[in-house]
Design an enzyme around this catalytic site. Structure first.
Site, PDB file in Angstrom:
ATOM      1  N   SER A 116       0.833  -1.210   0.000  1.00 10.46           N
ATOM      2  CA  SER A 116       0.000   0.000   0.000  1.00 10.46           C
ATOM      3  C   SER A 116       0.860   1.250   0.000  1.00 10.46           C
ATOM      4  O   SER A 116       0.501   2.249  -0.612  1.00 10.46           O
ATOM      5  CB  SER A 116      -0.912   0.020   1.230  1.00 10.46           C
ATOM      6  N   HIS A 137       0.244  -2.293  -7.446  1.00 13.80           N
ATOM      7  CA  HIS A 137      -0.742  -2.041  -6.393  1.00 13.80           C
ATOM      8  C   HIS A 137      -2.126  -2.394  -6.929  1.00 13.80           C
ATOM      9  O   HIS A 137      -2.789  -1.585  -7.577  1.00 13.80           O
ATOM     10  CB  HIS A 137      -0.633  -0.567  -5.962  1.00 13.80           C
ATOM     11  N   GLU A 149      -2.331   0.232 -10.134  1.00  9.18           N
ATOM     12  CA  GLU A 149      -1.292   1.275 -10.060  1.00  9.18           C
ATOM     13  C   GLU A 149       0.060   0.554 -10.116  1.00  9.18           C
ATOM     14  O   GLU A 149       0.367  -0.257  -9.245  1.00  9.18           O
ATOM     15  CB  GLU A 149      -1.458   2.032  -8.738  1.00  9.18           C
ATOM     16  N   ASN A 187      -2.522   5.902  -2.365  1.00  5.41           N
ATOM     17  CA  ASN A 187      -2.625   5.877  -0.905  1.00  5.41           C
ATOM     18  C   ASN A 187      -2.041   7.108  -0.222  1.00  5.41           C
ATOM     19  O   ASN A 187      -2.315   7.345   0.947  1.00  5.41           O
ATOM     20  CB  ASN A 187      -2.008   4.594  -0.355  1.00  5.41           C
TER      21      ASN A 187
HETATM   22  N1  LIG Z   1      -6.341  -4.852   1.771  1.00  4.05           N
HETATM   23  C1  LIG Z   1      -6.289  -4.067   0.690  1.00  4.05           C
HETATM   24  O1  LIG Z   1      -7.315  -3.513   0.257  1.00  4.05           O
HETATM   25  C2  LIG Z   1      -4.988  -3.864  -0.033  1.00  4.05           C
HETATM   26  C3  LIG Z   1      -5.015  -3.303  -1.323  1.00  4.05           C
HETATM   27  C4  LIG Z   1      -3.799  -3.190  -2.031  1.00  4.05           C
HETATM   28  C5  LIG Z   1      -2.620  -3.589  -1.459  1.00  4.05           C
HETATM   29  N2  LIG Z   1      -2.628  -4.112  -0.189  1.00  4.05           N
HETATM   30  C6  LIG Z   1      -1.342  -4.556   0.356  1.00  4.05           C
HETATM   31  O2  LIG Z   1      -1.273  -5.964   0.171  1.00  4.05           O
HETATM   32  C7  LIG Z   1      -0.524  -6.555   1.234  1.00  4.05           C
HETATM   33  C8  LIG Z   1      -1.384  -7.594   1.932  1.00  4.05           C
HETATM   34  O3  LIG Z   1      -2.557  -6.966   2.430  1.00  4.05           O
HETATM   35  P1  LIG Z   1      -3.817  -7.836   2.891  1.00  4.05           P
HETATM   36  O4  LIG Z   1      -4.935  -6.884   3.064  1.00  4.05           O
HETATM   37  O5  LIG Z   1      -3.976  -9.012   1.996  1.00  4.05           O
HETATM   38  O6  LIG Z   1      -3.316  -8.304   4.337  1.00  4.05           O
HETATM   39  P2  LIG Z   1      -3.843  -9.519   5.239  1.00  4.05           P
HETATM   40  O7  LIG Z   1      -3.562  -9.126   6.639  1.00  4.05           O
HETATM   41  O8  LIG Z   1      -5.238  -9.871   4.854  1.00  4.05           O
HETATM   42  O9  LIG Z   1      -2.887 -10.743   4.794  1.00  4.05           O
HETATM   43  C9  LIG Z   1      -1.516 -10.767   4.989  1.00  4.05           C
HETATM   44  C10 LIG Z   1      -1.063 -12.218   4.932  1.00  4.05           C
HETATM   45  O10 LIG Z   1       0.379 -12.270   4.937  1.00  4.05           O
HETATM   46  C11 LIG Z   1       0.761 -13.422   5.666  1.00  4.05           C
HETATM   47  N3  LIG Z   1       2.170 -13.272   6.027  1.00  4.05           N
HETATM   48  C12 LIG Z   1       2.735 -12.388   6.882  1.00  4.05           C
HETATM   49  N4  LIG Z   1       4.073 -12.549   6.902  1.00  4.05           N
HETATM   50  C13 LIG Z   1       4.366 -13.559   6.033  1.00  4.05           C
HETATM   51  C14 LIG Z   1       5.568 -14.177   5.598  1.00  4.05           C
HETATM   52  N5  LIG Z   1       6.757 -13.784   6.055  1.00  4.05           N
HETATM   53  N6  LIG Z   1       5.492 -15.183   4.695  1.00  4.05           N
HETATM   54  C15 LIG Z   1       4.296 -15.596   4.213  1.00  4.05           C
HETATM   55  N7  LIG Z   1       3.117 -15.034   4.587  1.00  4.05           N
HETATM   56  C16 LIG Z   1       3.151 -14.023   5.474  1.00  4.05           C
HETATM   57  C17 LIG Z   1      -0.213 -13.438   6.827  1.00  4.05           C
HETATM   58  O11 LIG Z   1      -0.263 -14.718   7.438  1.00  4.05           O
HETATM   59  C18 LIG Z   1      -1.524 -13.048   6.128  1.00  4.05           C
HETATM   60  O12 LIG Z   1      -2.207 -14.183   5.662  1.00  4.05           O
HETATM   61  C19 LIG Z   1      -0.106  -5.401   2.155  1.00  4.05           C
HETATM   62  O13 LIG Z   1       1.177  -4.970   1.834  1.00  4.05           O
HETATM   63  C20 LIG Z   1      -1.142  -4.336   1.847  1.00  4.05           C
HETATM   64  O14 LIG Z   1      -0.682  -3.040   2.125  1.00  4.05           O
HETATM   65  C21 LIG Z   1      -3.788  -4.273   0.525  1.00  4.05           C
END
Ligand SMILES: NC(=O)c1ccc[n+]([C@@H]2O[C@H](COP(=O)([O-])OP(=O)(O)OC[C@H]3O[C@@H](n4cnc5c(N)ncnc54)[C@H](O)[C@@H]3O)[C@@H](O)[C@H]2O)c1
Length: 280
Positions: A116, A137, A149, A187
């Site tokens: 993000s 993104h 993005e 963001n």
């Molecule tokens: N949620 C959104 O709308 C959104 C949109 C775009 C980008 N993002 C980005 O995407 C990424 C993930 O976000 P999310 O919402 O899916 O988070 P989430 O909390 O739903 O999932 C994160 C996952 O990563 C896993 N994890 C953590 N450390 C790990 C490791 N070392 N090895 C393997 N797995 C690991 C966790 O167990 C979890 O399942 C973040 O960087 C976030 O900023 C999120």
């Protein structure tokens, strides 16, 4: 390009696995949590069965559920041609993960960070392949969103950007390329809006539903800032705004105390069943 590695099986990793598999790609989905992988598998199966209700041709390449492998072993990423990282929005975690991925994946594998706010140049700096690292993104929910993005880090090569655009074309998506700075375009603006909307709730100016109603009805936005925050995940919002606060060293990114309190209370939004709104 046929085999794609997806690391992190949370909200975004699961959406990506669904979308990639529905478009004929083979996916190796890695998470350190077995429970998250089980949840992801359940969601992939559900998408295969119900995606058609939303107009998605989930059957175009046959049974998509057969094209996703679920594993806790990063070593299973040894032959992926393209990797999309979606782990928790936390720099120490990402900084530890990338050197591991760098050792496992072939040198030509492109690393796309679906972060993000974390700068792509910083992520590239902990790998031995900075030219092959870029930001992608994706928007949430991934199968429903047609635009991504795309972020060019300091060292990202033209070939890497071309490969990423090729993958997006295979997903029927379009990429908009921007340069690298924390939060990129989306963001850097959205997190400030969400944070201020949370401050409005904290100050008792309006209820969450009223705030969102103003954005939807007065501005014509598809959704308000607080339902968007619930969809993203309040923990991810907090990590992102904390990251911006630290990277820019600018007080305008100070996270709202109410946001911190809600995250401590386990109200992480849609994925936990409750945030500013309640979900069943
Ligand atoms: N949620 C959104 O709308 C959104 C949109 C775009 C980008 N993002 C980005 O995407 C990424 C993930 O976000 P999310 O919402 O899916 O988070 P989430 O909390 O739903 O999932 C994160 C996952 O990563 C896993 N994890 C953590 N450390 C790990 C490791 N070392 N090895 C393997 N797995 C690991 C966790 O167990 C979890 O399942 C973040 O960087 C976030 O900023 C999120």
């Amino acid at each position: 390009m046929k085999q794609i590695g997806v690391v992190g099986a949370g909200v975004m990793g699961t959406g990506l696995a669904q979308d990639l598999a529905a478009h004929g790609y083979t996916v190796v989905l890695v998470d350190r949590s077995r429970e998250q992988l089980e949840r992801a598998e359940h969601e992939v199966v559900r998408y295969y069965r119900t995606g058609r209700l939303f107009g998605h041709d989930t059957d175009k390449y046959g049974d998509l559920t057969q094209r996703v492998t679920y594993t806790t072993e990063p070593a299973d990423l040894g032959s992926v041609e393209f990797l999309i990282e979606n782990i928790t929005e936390n720099w120490p975690l990402k900084a530890e993960l990338y050197p591991v991925l760098d050792r496992i994946c072939p040198p030509e594998t492109v690393f796309a960070a679906n972060t993000s706010c974390i700068p792509i140049t910083k992520i590239a700096s902990v790998t031995g392949r900075p030219a092959a690292v870029l930001g992608m993104h994706f928007m949430n929910p991934v199968p429903m969103k047609s635009t991504v993005e795309v972020i060019r880090g300091w060292h990202t090569s033209t070939e890497t950007l071309d490969t990423a655009q090729q993958l997006l074309a295979g997903l029927d998506k379009r990429g908009i390329v921007v340069n690298d700075m924390p939060g990129f375009v989306s963001n850097r603006v959205l997190m400030l809006t969400v944070n201020e909307a949370i401050a409005l709730v904290q100050d008792g100016v309006a209820e969450p539903a009223e705030i969102d109603d103003i954005f939807r009805s007065c501005f014509g936005h598809a959704s308000g800032p607080l339902e968007t925050a619930d969809l993203i995940g309040l923990d991810t919002i907090l990590y992102s705004i904390e990251g911006l606060y630290e990277f820019y060293a600018d007080p305008k990114y100070r996270p709202s105390p109410l946001l911190k309190k809600m995250v401590d209370a386990g109200l992480h939004g849609r994925k936990s069943g409750r945030g500013f709104f309640t979900y069943s």
